[in-house]
Design a protein around this motif. Structure first.
Motif, mmCIF file in Angstrom:
data_model
loop_
_atom_site.group_PDB
_atom_site.id
_atom_site.type_symbol
_atom_site.label_atom_id
_atom_site.label_comp_id
_atom_site.label_asym_id
_atom_site.label_seq_id
_atom_site.Cartn_x
_atom_site.Cartn_y
_atom_site.Cartn_z
ATOM 1 N N ILE A 5 36.594 36.247 48.584
ATOM 2 C CA ILE A 5 36.759 37.340 49.555
ATOM 3 C C ILE A 5 35.736 38.435 49.296
ATOM 4 O O ILE A 5 35.117 38.969 50.231
ATOM 5 C CB ILE A 5 38.195 37.894 49.495
ATOM 6 C CG1 ILE A 5 39.187 36.837 49.985
ATOM 7 C CG2 ILE A 5 38.319 39.158 50.327
ATOM 8 C CD1 ILE A 5 40.644 37.242 49.845
ATOM 9 N N THR A 50 41.483 36.342 53.669
ATOM 10 C CA THR A 50 42.360 37.458 53.275
ATOM 11 C C THR A 50 43.806 37.227 53.704
ATOM 12 O O THR A 50 44.742 37.608 52.996
ATOM 13 C CB THR A 50 41.855 38.782 53.883
ATOM 14 O OG1 THR A 50 41.669 38.617 55.292
ATOM 15 C CG2 THR A 50 40.554 39.213 53.247
ATOM 16 N N TYR A 97 45.327 34.266 51.474
ATOM 17 C CA TYR A 97 45.345 34.417 50.011
ATOM 18 C C TYR A 97 46.647 35.057 49.545
ATOM 19 O O TYR A 97 47.091 36.070 50.093
ATOM 20 C CB TYR A 97 44.162 35.270 49.556
ATOM 21 C CG TYR A 97 44.052 35.393 48.048
ATOM 22 C CD1 TYR A 97 43.627 34.321 47.273
ATOM 23 C CD2 TYR A 97 44.390 36.584 47.406
ATOM 24 C CE1 TYR A 97 43.531 34.420 45.894
ATOM 25 C CE2 TYR A 97 44.297 36.698 46.030
ATOM 26 C CZ TYR A 97 43.864 35.613 45.281
ATOM 27 O OH TYR A 97 43.765 35.725 43.911
ATOM 28 N N PRO A 156 48.140 36.862 46.366
ATOM 29 C CA PRO A 156 47.739 37.447 45.080
ATOM 30 C C PRO A 156 48.674 37.072 43.927
ATOM 31 O O PRO A 156 48.265 37.106 42.765
ATOM 32 C CB PRO A 156 47.793 38.952 45.351
ATOM 33 C CG PRO A 156 48.628 39.125 46.554
ATOM 34 C CD PRO A 156 48.478 37.884 47.366
ATOM 35 N N THR A 209 38.732 47.359 47.008
ATOM 36 C CA THR A 209 39.000 45.981 46.591
ATOM 37 C C THR A 209 38.564 45.749 45.145
ATOM 38 O O THR A 209 39.266 45.095 44.360
ATOM 39 C CB THR A 209 38.267 45.007 47.522
ATOM 40 O OG1 THR A 209 38.718 45.200 48.861
ATOM 41 C CG2 THR A 209 38.535 43.559 47.123
ATOM 42 N N ASN A 227 44.075 41.628 42.684
ATOM 43 C CA ASN A 227 44.843 41.276 43.879
ATOM 44 C C ASN A 227 44.009 40.540 44.930
ATOM 45 O O ASN A 227 44.471 40.355 46.064
ATOM 46 C CB ASN A 227 45.457 42.529 44.493
ATOM 47 C CG ASN A 227 46.486 43.167 43.584
ATOM 48 O OD1 ASN A 227 47.205 42.463 42.862
ATOM 49 N ND2 ASN A 227 46.559 44.491 43.603
ATOM 50 N N THR A 228 42.826 40.165 44.598
ATOM 51 C CA THR A 228 41.968 39.459 45.560
ATOM 52 C C THR A 228 41.248 38.319 44.856
ATOM 53 O O THR A 228 41.435 38.082 43.664
ATOM 54 C CB THR A 228 40.963 40.431 46.213
ATOM 55 O OG1 THR A 228 40.305 39.770 47.288
ATOM 56 C CG2 THR A 228 39.953 40.928 45.201
#
Length: 548
Positions: free
Chosen positions: A249, A301, A304, A306, A238, A244-245
């Motif tokens: 998170i 997750t 969300y 991205p 991650t 991308n997060t």
């Protein structure tokens, strides 16, 4: 300053943590001219029979803990052989033993040498149970399978695991939670007895199943370490793709990782044994907090996006399509079930002596079942074997060895918290065999007494070694032991007969009754001694392990 005494327990059998000699070993006197010997016979406890055993006569001392055979002081008056002989060799009118000639040396049962002069019970629990126990094998197997999958994922040979590393962490949490589900294993034990409790099933399959069911804690701990490894790997991936997060998170996942590490450290054998209350509370509250954060992690997750760097409000259809959601649902249900059965119930507590209390509850319970009670359900729970005739009531025998059990004697409460879902322990598997010898010392007898009060498909024999049967345990427990055939129930009162070599006595008794398996409940050293002696004699044997 005197060091404080610490206590731990193994399914209701409590023991101190302090160095002392093996309680079951027989002291070997220094070489000296052989003194004049005499042979004295005692008729033991009313409906019992004691097989020959060699012991030294000694002054009776108060036991350092209730389940132990007390350490004894030697007297310089030579050896005395205490043996069982027929009734006509005892003068009941004058209540004294009849002196008979000493048997030849070949006829005497020679005591085994002490296995350890000095050593703590902590070393017995952590080290002396062996390097290749079933528990440790299951731990290594669980860890090896996970590490193999982790290596394959990291080397791009297992793309599914690489893309779903968090799922593998959650799957391990589900597995370790299942391994501690008392409701689930109540069903597993019942199925094992139903399927394998038949005469034609090979004994090796029965003993193998017993060893695995007793040692599932190895899977629990192996999956615990593995869940941390998978979550670390997921966090690394991650952080590499941070765009991308979201920071939320990452923060939630990092907090879950910290809680899992804290829980695992608290469960480390040394910490767990020396600071059991710290372990229990940390394990419980850290686990609950991690579960709440796991739900937050899944919601974050899944919702969300991205691309837009925002959270979506449409979660329903996405949630039910993800494996992480269903795994977390299962974890939550498994954790909640026992707490849904917690009740505060009236109890009737009587004290046979200052050393033990008998706690009575309403309702009959099957033999081999254990239960948990608590004065404060959010802080501590204590497991005890259940004594019941299977009809109107059941009871627990609690040796006064810790703060809680001593309070039952000094200030007995009118109500206690219980879990209605009782759990199956090692004794429950007695019905899987044809002929069984049960060995208990002190208050360890509580997990076996139900087999004397209820019908049992197995042919059960019982050996109980304790000090002051009636004085310490009361007439009610003594009465439960009476009325059985003398060859089936052997009660060795150390206050009358002295302290025997329990390991040797167990082997002799097991051979006498042709037992397929021996099940022992004692302190760590005693259980280890009996199990090792029986295995050396070619008899399958099981006793409580440190993580039963």
């Amino acid at each position: 300053m005197e060091r404080p005494v610490r206590f731990s327990s193994c399914r209701g059998v409590a023991f101190e943590v302090k160095p002392h000699a093996d309680p079951f070993a027989i002291a070997t006197p220094a070489a000296q001219p052989e003194p004049q010997r005499s042979s004295i016979s005692f008729w033991p406890f009313s409906s019992s029979k004691v097989f020959p055993s060699s012991i030294q006569r000694s002054a009776s001392k108060s036991s350092s803990h209730f389940c132990d055979l007390e350490p004894e002081e030697e007297e310089d008056d030579g050896d005395v052989i205490l043996e069982y002989i027929p009734k006509d060799t005892y003068d009941f009118e004058n209540q004294k033993a009849v002196i008979i000639p000493l048997p030849s040396k070949r006829e005497q049962v020679q005591p085994s040498k002490p296995t350890r002069k000095n050593g703590s019970r902590l070393s017995v629990i952590l080290l002396d149970q062996g390097l290749f126990t079933v528990y440790k094998r299951l731990f290594v197997l669980s860890l090896t399978l996970n590490i193999t999958g982790l290596v394959l994922a990291a080397t791009d040979q297992f793309p599914y695991a690489r893309n779903r590393a968090a799922l593998f962490s959650i799957a391990n949490i589900l597995a370790l939670t299942l391994c501690r589900s008392e409701a689930f294993f109540r069903v597993v034990f019942w199925i094992a007895v139903k399927l394998l409790g038949r005469p034609w099933v090979p004994l090796l399959l029965k003993t193998g199943t017993t060893a695995i069911l007793q040692s599932v804690g190895g899977i629990h701990s192996g999956c615990g370490v593995s869940s941390i490894a998978w979550l670390v790997y997921a966090l690394i991936l991650t952080l590499k793709a941070r765009d991308n997060t979201s920071p939320e998170i990452i923060a939630v996942a990092s907090t879950i990782l910290g809680l899992l590490c804290l829980s695992s450290l608290a469960a480390f054998p040394l910490v767990r044994h020396l600071h059991h209350n710290v372990f229990e509370r940390t394990h419980r509250f850290a686990g609950w907090t991690a579960l709440v954060l796991l739900w937050a992690f899944i919601i974050l997750t899944i919702s969300y996006d991205p691309k837009s760097k925002s959270y979506s409000n449409h979660l329903g259809s996405r949630l039910i399509k993800t494996q992480e959601f269903w795994f977390t649902i299962a974890i939550t249900i498994i954790i909640i079930i026992p707490w849904l059965t917690v009740r505060r119930v009236p109890v009737n507590i009587s004290t046979a002596s200052g050393h033990a209390s008998i706690i009575k509850f309403q309702g009959g319970i099957k033999a081999g079942i254990l239960g948990r009670i608590s004065p404060s359900p959010l802080s501590e729970w204590h497991a005890f074997g259940i004594i019941s005739d299977g009809e109107k009531e059941h009871m627990m025998l609690a040796g006064a060895v810790g703060d809680f059990t001593r309070s039952l004697v000094s200030n007995p409460p009118s109500h206690l918290w219980v879990r209605r879902v009782h759990f199956a322990g090692l004794p429950y598997l007695v019905n899987m065999y044809e002929r069984v010898l049960l060995v208990a010392t002190g208050s360890g007898i509580c997990v076996f007494l139900s087999f004397m009060l209820q019908p049992c498909r197995a042919d059960v024999n019982l050996l109980w070694v304790a000090k002051g049967i009636e004085q310490n345990f009361g007439t009610e427990i003594k009465g439960m032991m009476s009325g059985h055939p003398k060859e089936k129930v052997i009660v060795h009162d150390t206050a009358v007969l002295g302290r025997p070599n329990v390991s040797e006595l167990s082997v002799i008794t097991a051979k006498k009754c042709n037992a397929q398996v021996v099940i022992v409940t004692s302190n760590p050293e005693g259980s280890r001694g009996v199990v090792n002696a029986c295995k050396k004699a070619g008899i399958a044997a099981f006793g409580p392990i440190w993580d039963s």
